[in-house]
Enzyme design. Structure first.
Site, PDB file in Angstrom:
ATOM      1  N   LYS A  75      -9.553   2.478  -8.141  1.00  0.00           N
ATOM      2  CA  LYS A  75      -8.856   2.305  -9.423  1.00  0.00           C
ATOM      3  C   LYS A  75      -9.215   1.003 -10.146  1.00  0.00           C
ATOM      4  O   LYS A  75      -9.264   0.979 -11.375  1.00  0.00           O
ATOM      5  CB  LYS A  75      -7.338   2.384  -9.219  1.00  0.00           C
ATOM      6  CG  LYS A  75      -6.820   3.804  -9.027  1.00  0.00           C
ATOM      7  CD  LYS A  75      -5.297   3.775  -8.929  1.00  0.00           C
ATOM      8  CE  LYS A  75      -4.701   5.161  -8.999  1.00  0.00           C
ATOM      9  NZ  LYS A  75      -3.237   5.129  -9.119  1.00  0.00           N
ATOM     10  N   ASP A 111      -0.434   6.094 -15.199  1.00  0.00           N
ATOM     11  CA  ASP A 111       0.656   5.893 -14.225  1.00  0.00           C
ATOM     12  C   ASP A 111       1.933   5.388 -14.906  1.00  0.00           C
ATOM     13  O   ASP A 111       3.027   5.874 -14.614  1.00  0.00           O
ATOM     14  CB  ASP A 111       0.227   4.893 -13.140  1.00  0.00           C
ATOM     15  CG  ASP A 111      -0.637   5.540 -12.068  1.00  0.00           C
ATOM     16  OD1 ASP A 111      -0.565   6.773 -11.894  1.00  0.00           O
ATOM     17  OD2 ASP A 111      -1.389   4.808 -11.395  1.00  0.00           O
TER      18      ASP A 111
HETATM   19  P1  NAP Z   1      -0.798  -0.778  -2.646  1.00  0.00           P
HETATM   20  O1  NAP Z   1      -1.755  -1.138  -3.735  1.00  0.00           O
HETATM   21  O2  NAP Z   1      -1.192  -0.907  -1.213  1.00  0.00           O
HETATM   22  O3  NAP Z   1       0.517  -1.681  -2.911  1.00  0.00           O
HETATM   23  C1  NAP Z   1       1.634  -1.702  -2.058  1.00  0.00           C
HETATM   24  C2  NAP Z   1       2.193  -3.128  -2.091  1.00  0.00           C
HETATM   25  O4  NAP Z   1       3.429  -3.165  -1.368  1.00  0.00           O
HETATM   26  C3  NAP Z   1       1.275  -4.149  -1.421  1.00  0.00           C
HETATM   27  O5  NAP Z   1       1.201  -5.300  -2.225  1.00  0.00           O
HETATM   28  C4  NAP Z   1       1.970  -4.409  -0.096  1.00  0.00           C
HETATM   29  O6  NAP Z   1       1.723  -5.701   0.398  1.00  0.00           O
HETATM   30  C5  NAP Z   1       3.418  -4.290  -0.507  1.00  0.00           C
HETATM   31  N1  NAP Z   1       4.320  -4.068   0.604  1.00  0.00           N
HETATM   32  C6  NAP Z   1       4.110  -3.362   1.745  1.00  0.00           C
HETATM   33  N2  NAP Z   1       5.229  -3.354   2.510  1.00  0.00           N
HETATM   34  C7  NAP Z   1       6.164  -4.075   1.849  1.00  0.00           C
HETATM   35  C8  NAP Z   1       7.522  -4.428   2.119  1.00  0.00           C
HETATM   36  N3  NAP Z   1       8.134  -4.021   3.230  1.00  0.00           N
HETATM   37  N4  NAP Z   1       8.185  -5.177   1.210  1.00  0.00           N
HETATM   38  C9  NAP Z   1       7.568  -5.585   0.096  1.00  0.00           C
HETATM   39  N5  NAP Z   1       6.282  -5.284  -0.230  1.00  0.00           N
HETATM   40  C10 NAP Z   1       5.592  -4.537   0.642  1.00  0.00           C
HETATM   41  O7  NAP Z   1      -0.288   0.726  -2.833  1.00  0.00           O
HETATM   42  P2  NAP Z   1      -0.083   1.524  -4.220  1.00  0.00           P
HETATM   43  O8  NAP Z   1      -1.332   2.217  -4.590  1.00  0.00           O
HETATM   44  O9  NAP Z   1       0.547   0.609  -5.191  1.00  0.00           O
HETATM   45  O10 NAP Z   1       0.931   2.657  -3.753  1.00  0.00           O
HETATM   46  C11 NAP Z   1       2.245   2.330  -3.295  1.00  0.00           C
HETATM   47  C12 NAP Z   1       3.025   3.614  -3.045  1.00  0.00           C
HETATM   48  O11 NAP Z   1       3.255   4.284  -4.285  1.00  0.00           O
HETATM   49  C13 NAP Z   1       2.333   4.619  -2.139  1.00  0.00           C
HETATM   50  O12 NAP Z   1       3.283   5.212  -1.293  1.00  0.00           O
HETATM   51  C14 NAP Z   1       1.776   5.647  -3.091  1.00  0.00           C
HETATM   52  O13 NAP Z   1       1.668   6.935  -2.513  1.00  0.00           O
HETATM   53  C15 NAP Z   1       2.839   5.636  -4.170  1.00  0.00           C
HETATM   54  N6  NAP Z   1       2.321   6.063  -5.485  1.00  0.00           N
HETATM   55  C16 NAP Z   1       2.890   7.144  -6.057  1.00  0.00           C
HETATM   56  C17 NAP Z   1       2.461   7.564  -7.294  1.00  0.00           C
HETATM   57  C18 NAP Z   1       3.106   8.755  -7.934  1.00  0.00           C
HETATM   58  O14 NAP Z   1       2.550   9.275  -8.917  1.00  0.00           O
HETATM   59  N7  NAP Z   1       4.245   9.198  -7.466  1.00  0.00           N
HETATM   60  C19 NAP Z   1       1.433   6.883  -7.973  1.00  0.00           C
HETATM   61  C20 NAP Z   1       0.864   5.767  -7.343  1.00  0.00           C
HETATM   62  C21 NAP Z   1       1.324   5.364  -6.082  1.00  0.00           C
HETATM   63  P3  NAP Z   1       0.419  -5.898   1.367  1.00  0.00           P
HETATM   64  O15 NAP Z   1      -0.782  -5.688   0.521  1.00  0.00           O
HETATM   65  O16 NAP Z   1       0.609  -7.303   1.833  1.00  0.00           O
HETATM   66  O17 NAP Z   1       0.572  -4.868   2.455  1.00  0.00           O
END
Ligand code: NAP
Length: 286
Positions: A75, A111
């Site tokens: 992305k 998004d």
């Molecule tokens: P990402 O880029 O890995 O971001 C997740 C963030 O959360 C990271 O900065 C991570 O920190 C942090 N994190 C992890 N555990 C945590 C905790 N316990 N407390 C606070 N922060 C924490 O992932 P993403 O692409 O943003 O996706 C995140 C979620 O959203 C996924 O489950 C994905 O499936 C979902 N999503 C859904 C949609 C939809 O259309 N419904 C769209 C996009 C994403 P670290 O990097 O330090 O681990």
């Protein structure tokens, strides 16, 4: 997937670039929409390894592919290879939709609009509301920018404090000083949640297969909090189950997934997307 057995020289090709890609729900969702409207398109999943991303985008131009979605891990990485990136996508540093305009590749992010449209369905009005966003990764960035630009007051928390702070600074520059702040995760989570009307989980905590975890202690949930979990697999996370148990309104990630796809579909085809058909295709796969 599509039941169509025949594609002609006029069939428009759409797709999604990711790595891995087999799990993606987008082909089912978009092909269901294409079939429902009887359009001459097909949507294909492409497994593109990071080292092949540049050539894959050249392939979009060379093959005349009409448009592609972009998912993990590409992305942000696609941005330097595009001819134009829309302002919202540039702000969040993430593109999930590319349109091929006669060989010119234009990147957008759907998004944020997908999230806001799904939120609107709950009846929640973000303007002036207090929101806690947990997670400052790709999804957290899209959600925080979208909410702050509609006038919500967002506190962003992330395990990686620097990431949350960076996001808060960038959002404040665009949406105003009082629209986004960052706090050390957990240290002041309880305090911010006490004041909040909306909690959005943008972390993968609770996602399949590690679905026995939750990002917020259950005792911090209240009946007057709207709890939105972006996770769509499982449909009902442990967080949403705990929130429902205290009487809170809940929302899972299915609608956002469908609406971000619907916005992409409209960009490529110019047609009004059949949202219920797309949602049914996603839910069937889940
Ligand atoms: P990402 O880029 O890995 O971001 C997740 C963030 O959360 C990271 O900065 C991570 O920190 C942090 N994190 C992890 N555990 C945590 C905790 N316990 N407390 C606070 N922060 C924490 O992932 P993403 O692409 O943003 O996706 C995140 C979620 O959203 C996924 O489950 C994905 O499936 C979902 N999503 C859904 C949609 C939809 O259309 N419904 C769209 C996009 C994403 P670290 O990097 O330090 O681990």
């Amino acid at each position: 997937m599509t039941d169509r057995l025949y594609f002609s020289g006029t069939t428009g090709v759409l797709g999604v670039f990711g790595h891995p890609i087999a799990h993606s729900l987008s082909p089912s969702m978009h092909n269901a929409a294409i079939e429902a409207l009887g359009l001459d398109y097909v949507y294909v999943p492409f497994d593109v390894a990071p080292e092949n991303l540049r050539q894959a985008l050249e392939g979009v131009r060379a093959l005349g592919i009409a448009g592609v979605n972009v998912t993990i891990p590409h992305k942000s990485a696609v941005i330097p290879y595009l001819d134009e990136v829309e302002e919202d996508a540039r702000e969040i540093g993430s593109v999930n939709t590319i349109s091929n305009m006669g060989g010119r590749l234009v990147g957008a992010s759907t998004d944020g609009p997908g999230f806001l449209r799904s939120l609107a369905e709950t009846g929640f009005a973000p303007r002036g509301s207090r929101v806690v966003v947990l997670g400052a990764g790709g999804a957290g960035r899209a959600v925080t920018f979208a909410l702050a630009k509609t006038g919500a007051h967002v506190v962003v928390l992330d395990e990686a404090q620097g990431k949350a702070e960076q996001l808060a600074v960038e959002v404040a520059r665009v949406a105003g000083e009082d629209c986004a702040r960052a706090e050390p995760v957990l240290a002041r989570l309880a305090e911010h949640l006490r004041d909040a009307e909306l909690l959005v989980n943008c972390t993968p905590v609770g996602m399949h297969p590690r679905d026995d975890r939750m990002p917020v202690p259950a005792e911090l949930l209240r009946p007057d909090l709207l709890v939105y979990d972006l996770i769509y697999n499982p449909i009902k996370t442990k967080l949403l189950t705990a929130a429902a148990a205290v009487g809170a309104c809940t929302m899972n990630g299915v609608k956002m997934l469908v609406y971000q796809g619907a916005v992409s579909f409209r960009i490529w085809t110019g047609k009004e997307p059949p949202v219920p058909v797309m949602e049914a295709a996603v839910v069937e796969r889940l």
